[in-house]
Design a protein around this motif. Sequence first.
Motif, PDB file in Angstrom:
ATOM      1  N   ASN A 184      15.524  -0.125  -9.130  1.00 38.20           N
ATOM      2  CA  ASN A 184      15.507   0.621  -7.869  1.00 38.20           C
ATOM      3  C   ASN A 184      14.672   1.885  -8.053  1.00 38.20           C
ATOM      4  OD1 ASN A 184      18.554  -0.674  -7.803  1.00 38.20           O
ATOM      5  ND2 ASN A 184      17.573  -0.611  -5.779  1.00 38.20           N
ATOM      6  N   PHE A 185      13.903   2.231  -7.034  1.00 38.23           N
ATOM      7  CA  PHE A 185      13.115   3.462  -7.083  1.00 38.23           C
ATOM      8  C   PHE A 185      14.035   4.676  -7.179  1.00 38.23           C
ATOM      9  CE2 PHE A 185       9.672   1.118  -4.519  1.00 38.23           C
ATOM     10  CZ  PHE A 185       8.959   0.805  -5.670  1.00 38.23           C
ATOM     11  N   ASP A 186      13.479   5.778  -7.675  1.00 37.20           N
ATOM     12  CA  ASP A 186      14.292   6.980  -7.858  1.00 37.20           C
ATOM     13  C   ASP A 186      14.861   7.510  -6.547  1.00 37.20           C
ATOM     14  OD1 ASP A 186      14.185   7.103 -10.614  1.00 37.20           O
ATOM     15  OD2 ASP A 186      12.404   8.369 -10.673  1.00 37.20           O
ATOM     16  N   ASN A 187      14.122   7.343  -5.443  1.00 35.20           N
ATOM     17  CA  ASN A 187      14.675   7.814  -4.173  1.00 35.20           C
ATOM     18  C   ASN A 187      15.875   6.972  -3.741  1.00 35.20           C
ATOM     19  OD1 ASN A 187      12.741   5.643  -3.604  1.00 35.20           O
ATOM     20  ND2 ASN A 187      13.197   6.045  -1.456  1.00 35.20           N
ATOM     21  N   GLU A 188      15.954   5.732  -4.211  1.00 34.94           N
ATOM     22  CA  GLU A 188      17.110   4.876  -3.938  1.00 34.94           C
ATOM     23  C   GLU A 188      18.290   5.231  -4.851  1.00 34.94           C
ATOM     24  OE1 GLU A 188      14.120   1.127  -2.954  1.00 34.94           O
ATOM     25  OE2 GLU A 188      15.544   0.972  -4.601  1.00 34.94           O
ATOM     26  N   LEU A 189      17.971   5.880  -5.979  1.00 36.46           N
ATOM     27  CA  LEU A 189      18.992   6.217  -6.976  1.00 36.46           C
ATOM     28  C   LEU A 189      19.387   7.690  -6.921  1.00 36.46           C
ATOM     29  CD1 LEU A 189      17.407   4.288  -9.993  1.00 36.46           C
ATOM     30  CD2 LEU A 189      19.410   3.586  -8.668  1.00 36.46           C
ATOM     31  N   SER A 190      18.941   8.402  -5.894  1.00 36.34           N
ATOM     32  CA  SER A 190      19.224   9.832  -5.803  1.00 36.34           C
ATOM     33  C   SER A 190      20.725  10.081  -5.657  1.00 36.34           C
ATOM     34  CB  SER A 190      18.468  10.454  -4.633  1.00 36.34           C
ATOM     35  OG  SER A 190      18.878   9.860  -3.415  1.00 36.34           O
ATOM     36  N   ASN A 191      21.130  11.288  -6.011  1.00 32.19           N
ATOM     37  CA  ASN A 191      22.535  11.713  -5.904  1.00 32.19           C
ATOM     38  C   ASN A 191      23.466  10.929  -6.824  1.00 32.19           C
ATOM     39  OD1 ASN A 191      21.911  13.639  -3.852  1.00 32.19           O
ATOM     40  ND2 ASN A 191      21.878  11.959  -2.353  1.00 32.19           N
ATOM     41  N   ASN A 192      22.901  10.411  -7.925  1.00 31.30           N
ATOM     42  CA  ASN A 192      23.716   9.746  -8.955  1.00 31.30           C
ATOM     43  C   ASN A 192      24.582   8.617  -8.391  1.00 31.30           C
ATOM     44  OD1 ASN A 192      22.673  11.540 -10.855  1.00 31.30           O
ATOM     45  ND2 ASN A 192      24.358  12.978 -10.614  1.00 31.30           N
ATOM     46  N   VAL A 193      23.966   7.744  -7.612  1.00 26.20           N
ATOM     47  CA  VAL A 193      24.730   6.665  -6.986  1.00 26.20           C
ATOM     48  C   VAL A 193      24.862   5.431  -7.869  1.00 26.20           C
ATOM     49  CG1 VAL A 193      24.222   7.387  -4.628  1.00 26.20           C
ATOM     50  CG2 VAL A 193      22.662   5.812  -5.798  1.00 26.20           C
ATOM     51  N   SER A 194      24.119   5.381  -8.982  1.00 25.98           N
ATOM     52  CA  SER A 194      24.147   4.186  -9.826  1.00 25.98           C
ATOM     53  C   SER A 194      24.021   4.600 -11.285  1.00 25.98           C
ATOM     54  CB  SER A 194      23.004   3.240  -9.448  1.00 25.98           C
ATOM     55  OG  SER A 194      22.993   2.090 -10.266  1.00 25.98           O
TER      56      SER A 194
END
Length: 218
Positions: free
Chosen positions: A130-140
């Motif tokens: 997943n791109f970093d913008n999809e992984l923002s806010n420590n969701v994964s």
Amino acid sequence: MDLVEIIDSNAFKIRDRIEPNIIQIGNTNSRVVIIPDFFVYPDKIREYALNCKYFKDPETPRNPGFIHYFAWNEQQVLQLTNLLRNEFMGDHRTSHDGFAPVISLQTYNKIDLYQPHVDYFHYAGICPLNFDNELSNNVSGTSFFRHKKTGEEYTALANYRHIEILDSDPSEWEVYHTQYHKYNQYIFYESALFHCAYWKKDDWTTEYPRFTFNTFTW
């Protein structure tokens, strides 16, 4: 006769010049190797992962995700994980060198139970796609657990303890470290550590699934 599709395995090439970062976690100072910029062409393997077929593996019924077995870069994976095992884990065993690895892509639509497990292999590795913008806010991420009563952070592999862990009450465990995911960053750790996929699905805003490149090696 023309082939329906030809796959260029070079599209899944792992970077030759890696720059590992070693961190130590838990009371046992267990080592985790982190390699940024893992794939030379990460967008290509991401595209493949978004378009390939996944299935529920009956041999791992408790795995909440879906899997696609992936063999295009097996020799590269083995060369790298052998290096990491020897140089950074201090593991020079050769007794399992002939054992086959498992290399896969995995995706989830939900994770029902946030509970640790261990793997049958000596080492596990994961590279988020997943791109970093999809992984923002420590969701994964990947979480590591400690048993509250005994203080244990790891156990022996390939015996009855696997089932005992899976059958335990989740309240018996506490998370002592979560390694949050970043795009194209490979995380390598001992499979004997109590661990579990972390996914804050309620805060997941992208239309794409949580999906990763995974290695299980000796």
